[in-house]
Design a protein around this motif. Sequence first.
Motif, PDB file in Angstrom:
ATOM      1  N   LYS A  15      -8.050   1.058   4.273  1.00 44.63           N
ATOM      2  CA  LYS A  15      -7.717   0.175   5.390  1.00 44.63           C
ATOM      3  C   LYS A  15      -6.223  -0.142   5.403  1.00 44.63           C
ATOM      4  O   LYS A  15      -5.607  -0.221   6.466  1.00 44.63           O
ATOM      5  N   GLN A  16      -5.638  -0.309   4.219  1.00 43.22           N
ATOM      6  CA  GLN A  16      -4.203  -0.592   4.155  1.00 43.22           C
ATOM      7  C   GLN A  16      -3.364   0.597   4.605  1.00 43.22           C
ATOM      8  O   GLN A  16      -2.366   0.427   5.283  1.00 43.22           O
ATOM      9  N   GLY A  19      -5.523   1.871   8.413  1.00 46.44           N
ATOM     10  CA  GLY A  19      -5.834   0.858   9.409  1.00 46.44           C
ATOM     11  C   GLY A  19      -7.285   0.755   9.830  1.00 46.44           C
ATOM     12  O   GLY A  19      -7.605   0.033  10.766  1.00 46.44           O
TER      13      GLY A  19
END
Length: 95
Positions: A15-16, A19
């Motif tokens: 996710k980092q 996204g």
Amino acid sequence: MFLGLEEYMIPCINKQLFGFDCPGCGIQRALLFLIKGEFVAAFKMYPAIYTLITFAGFVLINMKIKFKYAQKIILYLTIINIIIILTNYIIKLNS
């Protein structure tokens, strides 16, 4: 959330970097909900939580007590978990 444990949760690298959630996003929060006794919230957070616990419990018990059809049971539990995880992931991506 619960005893400050949410401060120690590992962030999702996927996710980092990209996204969007990975298929495992939500499992840590679901475990915290289970610790708190919020069983419905745990399921809503990560639907595979109960089948994964069943899978892990069976594997651990099977290490001590060998079951006759353990390999088949482990295979079926693995397939069920993969289906639930991927279905949930697809639904998350489309919503």
